[in-house]
Structure formats: C-alpha cells, structure tokens
Design an enzyme around this catalytic site. Sequence first.
Site, PDB file in Angstrom:
ATOM      1  N   HIS A   1      -8.962  -1.562   3.034  1.00  0.00           N
ATOM      2  CA  HIS A   1      -8.833  -1.675   4.214  1.00  0.00           C
ATOM      3  C   HIS A   1      -7.447  -0.980   4.602  1.00  0.00           C
ATOM      4  O   HIS A   1      -6.617  -0.721   3.612  1.00  0.00           O
ATOM      5  CB  HIS A   1      -9.027  -3.221   4.681  1.00  0.00           C
ATOM      6  CG  HIS A   1      -7.820  -4.151   4.001  1.00  0.00           C
ATOM      7  ND1 HIS A   1      -7.842  -5.002   3.206  1.00  0.00           N
ATOM      8  CD2 HIS A   1      -6.300  -4.266   4.530  1.00  0.00           C
ATOM      9  CE1 HIS A   1      -6.599  -5.397   2.855  1.00  0.00           C
ATOM     10  NE2 HIS A   1      -5.695  -5.131   3.698  1.00  0.00           N
TER      11      HIS A   1
ATOM     12  N   ARG B   1      -0.909  -3.979  13.241  1.00  0.00           N
ATOM     13  CA  ARG B   1      -0.315  -5.020  13.828  1.00  0.00           C
ATOM     14  C   ARG B   1      -0.893  -4.890  15.374  1.00  0.00           C
ATOM     15  O   ARG B   1      -0.929  -3.780  15.880  1.00  0.00           O
ATOM     16  CB  ARG B   1       1.210  -5.065  13.645  1.00  0.00           C
ATOM     17  CG  ARG B   1       1.316  -5.650  12.405  1.00  0.00           C
ATOM     18  CD  ARG B   1       2.756  -5.693  12.102  1.00  0.00           C
ATOM     19  NE  ARG B   1       3.220  -6.096  10.834  1.00  0.00           N
ATOM     20  CZ  ARG B   1       3.706  -5.118   9.864  1.00  0.00           C
ATOM     21  NH1 ARG B   1       3.342  -4.033  10.145  1.00  0.00           N
ATOM     22  NH2 ARG B   1       3.779  -5.568   8.613  1.00  0.00           N
TER      23      ARG B   1
ATOM     24  N   GLU C   1      -7.952  -4.318   9.163  1.00  0.00           N
ATOM     25  CA  GLU C   1      -7.485  -5.601   9.234  1.00  0.00           C
ATOM     26  C   GLU C   1      -6.640  -5.622  10.516  1.00  0.00           C
ATOM     27  O   GLU C   1      -5.604  -4.999  10.629  1.00  0.00           O
ATOM     28  CB  GLU C   1      -6.534  -5.891   7.798  1.00  0.00           C
ATOM     29  CG  GLU C   1      -5.811  -7.164   8.286  1.00  0.00           C
ATOM     30  CD  GLU C   1      -4.874  -7.522   6.835  1.00  0.00           C
ATOM     31  OE1 GLU C   1      -3.907  -8.345   7.103  1.00  0.00           O
ATOM     32  OE2 GLU C   1      -4.963  -6.975   6.068  1.00  0.00           O
TER      33      GLU C   1
ATOM     34  N   ASN D   1       0.679 -11.286  15.022  1.00  0.00           N
ATOM     35  CA  ASN D   1       1.561 -12.461  14.596  1.00  0.00           C
ATOM     36  C   ASN D   1       1.957 -13.347  15.984  1.00  0.00           C
ATOM     37  O   ASN D   1       2.163 -12.409  17.212  1.00  0.00           O
ATOM     38  CB  ASN D   1       2.911 -11.513  14.090  1.00  0.00           C
ATOM     39  CG  ASN D   1       2.836 -10.905  12.729  1.00  0.00           C
ATOM     40  OD1 ASN D   1       2.551 -11.571  11.958  1.00  0.00           O
ATOM     41  ND2 ASN D   1       2.865  -9.739  12.660  1.00  0.00           N
TER      42      ASN D   1
ATOM     43  N   HIS E   1      -3.445   8.449  12.603  1.00  0.00           N
ATOM     44  CA  HIS E   1      -4.525   7.926  13.404  1.00  0.00           C
ATOM     45  C   HIS E   1      -5.508   7.395  12.163  1.00  0.00           C
ATOM     46  O   HIS E   1      -5.639   7.700  11.118  1.00  0.00           O
ATOM     47  CB  HIS E   1      -5.276   8.978  14.122  1.00  0.00           C
ATOM     48  CG  HIS E   1      -5.773  10.273  13.244  1.00  0.00           C
ATOM     49  ND1 HIS E   1      -4.777  11.142  13.086  1.00  0.00           N
ATOM     50  CD2 HIS E   1      -6.965  10.469  12.650  1.00  0.00           C
ATOM     51  CE1 HIS E   1      -5.549  12.161  12.344  1.00  0.00           C
ATOM     52  NE2 HIS E   1      -6.627  11.535  11.973  1.00  0.00           N
TER      53      HIS E   1
ATOM     54  N   GLU F   1      -9.327   9.032  15.956  1.00  0.00           N
ATOM     55  CA  GLU F   1     -10.081  10.395  16.020  1.00  0.00           C
ATOM     56  C   GLU F   1     -11.494  10.350  15.845  1.00  0.00           C
ATOM     57  O   GLU F   1     -11.982   9.514  14.922  1.00  0.00           O
ATOM     58  CB  GLU F   1      -9.464  11.382  14.949  1.00  0.00           C
ATOM     59  CG  GLU F   1      -9.948  12.675  14.986  1.00  0.00           C
ATOM     60  CD  GLU F   1      -9.380  13.625  13.954  1.00  0.00           C
ATOM     61  OE1 GLU F   1      -9.484  14.715  14.242  1.00  0.00           O
ATOM     62  OE2 GLU F   1      -8.869  13.013  12.879  1.00  0.00           O
TER      63      GLU F   1
END
Length: 131
Positions: free
Chosen positions: A5, A9, A56, A60, A74, A122
């Site tokens: 993965h 964030r 993922e 936070n 990207h 993209e």
Amino acid sequence: MFLLHTMIRVGDLDKSLQFYCDILGMNLLRKKDYPSGEFTLAFVGYGKESENAVIELTHNWGTDKYDLGNGFGHIALGVEDIYSTCDKIRDKGGKVVREPGPMKHGTTVIAFVEDPDGYKIELIQTSSKKD
C-alpha cells in the site's frame, strides 16, 4: 517482494472516503479507530489487499490540513475511457485539474484529478479509445 500500500494523510476522512469510494469507485476494505493514538486508518482499493496494492488513508484526530510539500507527485490509475471517466468524476463533484489529452512530448492520453486534500491522481488511458 511486492507493493502492499501507499499511505496518505487526510484532513477529513469522510470527505476522502467519499472521493475515493463514491467518485473513483474504490471499495472501503477496512477501517479502524485507534483511540489511544488518536488516529483512524482506512484502506481503500479496487480489490482484495492480498492480491492488489491499496491506499491507506490516515486521519490524525484534530488535524484537518497537511502541507503536501513538493516531494510527492501523484497516484496513477489506469482507465479504459479517460473522457467519460473525467465526465463521471465531474458529475459526482470531483475536480478535474488537467483535462484529458496527450501528455507533453508524448502520445499517452492522461488527465489529472485532485482529492479533497489536494493530492493529485493521474488517470492514464489504457486502451486505444480516443474521442
């Protein structure tokens, strides 16, 4: 060795899930809150994690914006019909920031969209179909 993965964030997990799942058509594969660490992880993708690389999304708690910096470029997705894909993304409220067309100095047809946090996605035409 294989890719599992990539993690990004996000400031608003609900908006990000809406973008990746409802607009780009990914599936929410799993989601878990970590109260003691004050964060939530959500994994999205087009297939099982055991067979495909996924994204993922890390939220936070209490952080609603990140400085994306200039190092990350990207995420790329292959699509069969880039023109109709961009139309569908726009119809669902997504933001196309580079209209479909040949890449500079080449013939590959690409477009760029932007997620709610400003990450670039993209789109690359994977078939020979061109409008």
